[in-house]
Every structure is written in structure tokens, then in C-alpha cells.
Design a protein around this motif. Structure first.
Motif, PDB file in Angstrom:
ATOM      1  N   VAL A  16       0.987  -1.218  -0.040  1.00 21.86           N
ATOM      2  CA  VAL A  16      -0.103   0.206  -0.262  1.00 21.86           C
ATOM      3  C   VAL A  16       0.727   1.074   0.135  1.00 21.86           C
ATOM      4  N   GLU A  17       0.328   2.200  -0.598  1.00 18.03           N
ATOM      5  CA  GLU A  17       1.776   3.141  -0.672  1.00 18.03           C
ATOM      6  C   GLU A  17       0.771   4.462   0.153  1.00 18.03           C
ATOM      7  N   GLU A  18       2.188   4.929   1.154  1.00 21.28           N
ATOM      8  CA  GLU A  18       1.497   5.264   2.307  1.00 21.28           C
ATOM      9  C   GLU A  18       0.940   7.323   1.562  1.00 21.28           C
ATOM     10  N   LEU A  19       0.092   7.486   2.161  1.00 19.42           N
ATOM     11  CA  LEU A  19      -0.490   9.639   1.692  1.00 19.42           C
ATOM     12  C   LEU A  19      -0.190  10.102   2.836  1.00 19.42           C
ATOM     13  N   ASN A  20       0.414   9.489   4.654  1.00 19.05           N
ATOM     14  CA  ASN A  20       0.509  10.626   5.005  1.00 19.05           C
ATOM     15  C   ASN A  20       2.068  10.656   5.257  1.00 19.05           C
ATOM     16  N   LYS A  21       2.687  11.959   3.977  1.00 24.82           N
ATOM     17  CA  LYS A  21       3.646  12.154   3.258  1.00 24.82           C
ATOM     18  C   LYS A  21       3.717  13.156   4.685  1.00 24.82           C
ATOM     19  N   GLU A  22       3.094  13.994   4.976  1.00 22.31           N
ATOM     20  CA  GLU A  22       3.758  14.515   6.478  1.00 22.31           C
ATOM     21  C   GLU A  22       4.327  13.969   7.905  1.00 22.31           C
ATOM     22  N   LEU A  23       3.970  12.877   7.927  1.00 21.93           N
ATOM     23  CA  LEU A  23       4.957  12.220   9.029  1.00 21.93           C
ATOM     24  C   LEU A  23       6.521  11.948   9.254  1.00 21.93           C
ATOM     25  N   SER A  24       7.011  12.219  10.357  1.00 21.25           N
ATOM     26  CA  SER A  24       8.209  12.836   9.742  1.00 21.25           C
ATOM     27  C   SER A  24       8.529  10.632  10.169  1.00 21.25           C
ATOM     28  N   TYR A  25       8.049  10.324  10.827  1.00 16.94           N
ATOM     29  CA  TYR A  25       8.254   8.590  10.012  1.00 16.94           C
ATOM     30  C   TYR A  25       7.648   7.656   8.779  1.00 16.94           C
ATOM     31  N   VAL A  26       7.060   8.819   7.661  1.00 18.82           N
ATOM     32  CA  VAL A  26       6.871   7.992   6.928  1.00 18.82           C
ATOM     33  C   VAL A  26       7.612   6.800   6.115  1.00 18.82           C
ATOM     34  N   SER A  27       6.962   5.748   5.196  1.00 22.68           N
ATOM     35  CA  SER A  27       7.647   5.060   4.686  1.00 22.68           C
ATOM     36  C   SER A  27       8.962   5.194   4.020  1.00 22.68           C
ATOM     37  N   LYS A  28      10.259   4.897   4.201  1.00 24.61           N
ATOM     38  CA  LYS A  28      11.194   4.573   2.989  1.00 24.61           C
ATOM     39  C   LYS A  28      10.704   4.267   1.577  1.00 24.61           C
ATOM     40  N   GLU A  29       9.707   2.642   1.993  1.00 26.80           N
ATOM     41  CA  GLU A  29       9.689   2.256   1.145  1.00 26.80           C
ATOM     42  C   GLU A  29       8.569   2.621   0.078  1.00 26.80           C
ATOM     43  N   GLU A  30       8.149   3.168  -1.318  1.00 28.87           N
ATOM     44  CA  GLU A  30       7.245   3.224  -2.539  1.00 28.87           C
ATOM     45  C   GLU A  30       6.820   1.733  -2.354  1.00 28.87           C
ATOM     46  N   GLY A  31       5.952   2.482  -2.127  1.00 23.94           N
ATOM     47  CA  GLY A  31       4.655   1.465  -2.670  1.00 23.94           C
ATOM     48  C   GLY A  31       4.109   0.439  -1.411  1.00 23.94           C
ATOM     49  N   LYS A  32       5.128   0.702  -0.531  1.00 25.39           N
ATOM     50  CA  LYS A  32       4.521  -0.843   0.576  1.00 25.39           C
ATOM     51  C   LYS A  32       4.771   0.489   1.930  1.00 25.39           C
ATOM     52  N   MET A  33       4.034   0.059   2.978  1.00 26.62           N
ATOM     53  CA  MET A  33       3.330   0.726   4.669  1.00 26.62           C
ATOM     54  C   MET A  33       3.237  -0.483   5.352  1.00 26.62           C
ATOM     55  N   HIS A  34       3.166  -0.180   6.248  1.00 22.81           N
ATOM     56  CA  HIS A  34       2.343  -0.673   7.597  1.00 22.81           C
ATOM     57  C   HIS A  34       1.095  -0.015   8.199  1.00 22.81           C
ATOM     58  N   ALA A  35       0.285  -0.823   7.424  1.00 23.11           N
ATOM     59  CA  ALA A  35      -1.068   0.023   7.082  1.00 23.11           C
ATOM     60  C   ALA A  35      -1.971  -0.927   7.705  1.00 23.11           C
ATOM     61  N   CYS A  36      -1.376  -1.555   8.644  1.00 27.97           N
ATOM     62  CA  CYS A  36      -2.513  -2.467   9.417  1.00 27.97           C
ATOM     63  C   CYS A  36      -2.491  -2.341  11.403  1.00 27.97           C
ATOM     64  N   GLY A  37      -1.087  -1.703  11.132  1.00 28.64           N
ATOM     65  CA  GLY A  37      -0.684  -1.286  12.615  1.00 28.64           C
ATOM     66  C   GLY A  37       0.678  -2.654  13.137  1.00 28.64           C
ATOM     67  N   HIS A  38       1.176  -3.864  12.325  1.00 35.75           N
ATOM     68  CA  HIS A  38       1.918  -4.839  12.418  1.00 35.75           C
ATOM     69  C   HIS A  38       2.852  -4.536  13.403  1.00 35.75           C
ATOM     70  N   ASP A  39       3.700  -2.506  13.092  1.00 40.05           N
ATOM     71  CA  ASP A  39       4.831  -2.349  13.231  1.00 40.05           C
ATOM     72  C   ASP A  39       4.358  -2.234  14.953  1.00 40.05           C
ATOM     73  N   ALA A  40       2.960  -1.831  15.889  1.00 40.94           N
ATOM     74  CA  ALA A  40       2.879  -1.145  16.780  1.00 40.94           C
ATOM     75  C   ALA A  40       3.136  -2.384  16.997  1.00 40.94           C
ATOM     76  N   HIS A  41       2.572  -3.441  16.672  1.00 41.50           N
ATOM     77  CA  HIS A  41       2.268  -4.897  17.489  1.00 41.50           C
ATOM     78  C   HIS A  41       3.497  -5.349  17.866  1.00 41.50           C
ATOM     79  N   THR A  42       4.717  -5.495  17.499  1.00 46.23           N
ATOM     80  CA  THR A  42       6.077  -5.378  17.305  1.00 46.23           C
ATOM     81  C   THR A  42       6.642  -4.980  18.291  1.00 46.23           C
ATOM     82  N   ALA A  43       6.355  -3.600  18.278  1.00 44.61           N
ATOM     83  CA  ALA A  43       7.193  -2.832  19.403  1.00 44.61           C
ATOM     84  C   ALA A  43       6.400  -2.756  20.380  1.00 44.61           C
ATOM     85  N   MET A  44       5.319  -2.837  20.687  1.00 44.83           N
ATOM     86  CA  MET A  44       4.347  -3.429  22.369  1.00 44.83           C
ATOM     87  C   MET A  44       4.832  -4.881  22.397  1.00 44.83           C
ATOM     88  N   LEU A  45       5.323  -5.206  22.244  1.00 43.38           N
ATOM     89  CA  LEU A  45       5.399  -6.823  22.049  1.00 43.38           C
ATOM     90  C   LEU A  45       7.407  -6.840  23.040  1.00 43.38           C
TER      91      LEU A  45
END
Length: 391
Positions: A84-113
């Protein structure tokens, strides 16, 4: 009931928790490609002194061994991103990978664990048992959990607990009710073959555009007219490919779709009815049909004891007002494959907040989370493990 040391430690590490989540968010990796994420997790666990091993091709299984013998509880967090292409371009931590995005929260799951693991490791001398940590790849393609089970993720585990950040629930709310939570998610493909020819002489042809259209319209009655209305089910046609040119009668048509439900008998019935409808529609027009039905995830059915325990932990740790009863979703989750092996439950942690623009649906390019949910999820992981082992 809860451990105050856990609450204090989570608060102490809250900035680190946010930093980890943002790092992972900016570096998304697709299913079975989570090499950097896996390496980061291994390095982090190594620094904490937590025994761990890589799984193949990606993923990590780790164990925190308590000083006293007892049960083993598993905590699972998934880590793959989406195409998924990230549309939150204003974020300081926006995806660096074109066409790829943590659009489901799995980044949060890993960090929390990871932070929950850090806190539990600091308390291992007080733990009456062991905590298994499962950092799972490839949830988005419904393959990772099954692979982790085969590689020993739940061997000698007595109970398993998982969390999903949920943007459709308000921040500060937690839902984990006994019974159905996520539906089974299956795929099907129907191929019709007729007889092609010139668009000006349809009487010499068998037009699969007509056959496929008839099937799409009629197959909806499988749910509306052959299934008990008290057994919810969804049959969706998502793709239809038919024809090659405006004036050529289509010889072939391919239809693809998905089936979602909670009840195994309903699942079996729909699979049989798809074949029945395809054969009869094809026969009506003189065509042939081939049906391919692929079973994906099982339904996630929360064990009553485990779900009730989550509610008790949440109410004690965050207050009775944190409890929320989210309706079962027709979405799929491969956490179900763990529940086929051991009892457990799967909780939703609310992250939706219109004031922070985090109410967007999962898999949307604008998806993001209210990061206040991170500490809630990390503490819920750790407190559940603590309380379960001390039961």
C-alpha cells in the motif's frame, strides 16, 4: 491482581516504545521479506539477554524463563507490512519504501511485544513459569502462523495471547469477548469455458460473459436463501475477467472471490454450493465449469477462560471504563492456527482518534495509530502473562 512494577516500567520505556514503532513503520517489509525486521528483533533480544532463535525464512521465537517452574504462556506479535502506498507524507516517520506501508498496525504489535519482553525479562526472577515470545511473519498472506507452529512456536505452551491494534475502536478501549472474533477467510476461483466466435453471430457460440454474469447474480442466494440467518456469512465476488475484444464472444471467464463465516458447517455448505451453482449455471448455457476452493484462515474463537482473564486484567490495569464489546468482524486473522493447538484469546486495542486523524480503516493509505495505544498494548501483553502465570 496486576503487577505495579509492570505499569511503572512500561511508563518508563514509553519513549523507547514509540521510537521502535516509528523505526519499524518507516522501514516496512512485505510478507516473507521481513529480513531487517527479524534482524532488529534478534539484536534487541540479544541485548536483553533473552534466548531466541530465527525461524525460516523470517521471524523469531524467544523464551523468557522464570526463576520458578510453572506454566508457559505465549505472546504473539506479527510484523509484516502491505503493498500500500502511504498517503501520510507529512509524518516524520513516513514509509521510506515506495508502495509499501504498515497499513495494519503490525509495526505497533512488534514494538509493543518487544517492550513487554524487556519488562518481563527484568522481572524474570519473580515469574512462576515461562513466557514464549512469537514474532510472526506473513500474517497478511495467512501463512505465517501455520509456519511458526510447524517450527515449534507453541510446543509445550499452555496458553496463547495476541493483540491487534484497532482503528475502528476509540483510543483507550480494549475488547476481548469469549467466542467468535474473526471469521474464517477462504478464496475461490471459478473458470467457465464456452465457445468463442464473432460478436455478430452469437447463435454459433457459447458466451461465457453471459454464463459468468448469471453465476455472479445467482450465487448470492447461497447466503440469502440457503443459510440460517443466525449464522452470519459473506460471499463476495472481487474479480471477473472475461473476453478479449468488443466484437468477440468470450470463450473463457474467470471469477475470483472470498467466503467469510464463523461456523464450520456453514463453511462446508458454501463450498459445496459454489460447485453446485457453477455446474448448474454452466449446464444451463452449454458451458463447463471448474471450481477451485482454497481454505485460508480458520475462525478466531476466543477461549472463555482466556477472554474473561483479559477482561479482568484490563479492568484492573486500566479501569472498568476501558472495557469495550466490539462486534465480531468478517476480517480474517491467522492467529486462528495457534488456537487450533492451544487455548487462548485475541484482544483488540483501540487506536482510533479523529482529533489525531487515526480513525482510518486498516489497509488504507492514510492508516495510522494514536500512539497512546502503544503503552496500553505493551502493558496488556505483560500484565496478561504475569496474571496467567500466577493464576
Amino acid at each position: 491482581m496486576i503487577q505495579t512494577k509492570i505499569k511503572e516500567a512500561i511508563k518508563k520505556y514509553s519513549n523507547e516504545l514509540t521510537d521502535i514503532r516509528r523505526k519499524l513503520h518507516s522501514e516496512p517489509e512485505l510478507s516473507w521479506q521481513e529480513e531487517k525486521t527479524t534482524e532488529f528483533i534478534c539484536q534487541y533480544l540479544e541485548q536483553l539477554g533473552i534466548a531466541h532463535r530465527r525461524t525460516e525464512p523470517t521471524g523469531v521465537i524467544a523464551t523468557i524463563e522464570g526463576k520458578r517452574s510453572g506454566k508457559t504462556v505465549a505472546l504473539r506479535g506479527d510484523m509484516d507490512a502491505l503493498s500500500v502506498e502511504e498517503l501520510n507524507k507529512e509524518l516524520s516517520y513516513v514509509s521510506k519504501e515506495e508502495g509499501k506501508m504498515h497499513a495494519c498496525g503490525h509495526d505497533a504489535h512488534t514494538a509493543m511485544l518487544l517492550i513487554a519482553a524487556k519488562v518481563l525479562q527484568e522481572m524474570k526472577d519473580e515469574l512462576p513459569g515461562n513466557v514464549r515470545l512469537i514474532f510472526q511473519p506473513a500474517e497478511e498472506v495467512a501463512e505465517g502462523a501455520r509456519a511458526m507452529v510447524k517450527q515449534g512456536a507453541v510446543d509445550k505452551v499452555d496458553n496463547i495471547f495476541g493483540i491487534h491494534i484497532w482503528s475502528q475502536m476509540p483510543i483507550g478501549k480494549i475488547s476481548c469477548t469469549p467466542g467468535p472474533s474473526f471469521a474464517s477467510a477462504d478464496l475461490f476461483k471459478v473458470t467457465f469455458k464456452g465457445k468463442g466466435g464473432h460478436g455478430a453471430i452469437p447463435h454459433d457460440c457459447i458466451d461465457t460473459a453471459i454464463v459468468a454474469s448469471s453465476f455472479v447474480m445467482n450465487v448470492q442466494t447461497v447466503v440469502s436463501r440457503t443459510i440460517d440467518a443466525q449464522h452470519p456469512a459473506v460471499l463476495t465476488i472481487g474479480k471477473m475477467v472475461v473476453g478479449t475484444r468488443f466484437n468477440v464472444i468470450a470463450e473463457n471467464a474467470v471469477i475470483e472471490g472470498t467466503v467469510r463465516c464463523f461456523d464450520p458447517q456453514t463453511r462446508d455448505h458454501i463450498e459445496k454450493q459454489l460447485q453446485h451453482y457453477a455446474d448448474h449455471v454452466a449446464s444451463l448455457y452449454g458451458a463447463t465449469a471448474r471450481v477451485e476452493y482454497t481454505r485460508g484462515t480458520q475462525a478466531v474463537i476466543n477461549d472463555k477462560y482466556s477472554a474473561d482473564l483479559v477482561q479482568k486484567v484490563a479492568a484492573t490495569a486500566f479501569g472498568e471504563e476501558s472495557l469495550f464489546s466490539e462486534k465480531p468482524t468478517m476480517g480474517g486473522e491467522d492467529f486462528s492456527f495457534y488456537l487450533d493447538e492451544v487455548p487462548g484469546s485475541f484482544a483488540l486495542v483501540g487506536s482510533g482518534n479523529p482529533e489525531k486523524d487515526t480513525q482510518w480503516a486498516h489497509h488504507h493509505g492514510k492508516f495510522n495509530i494514536d500512539e497512546d495505544a502503544l503503552a496500553i498494548g505493551a502493558e496488556l501483553y505483560a500484565q496478561y502473562a504475569w496474571v496467567y502465570l500466577n493464576e
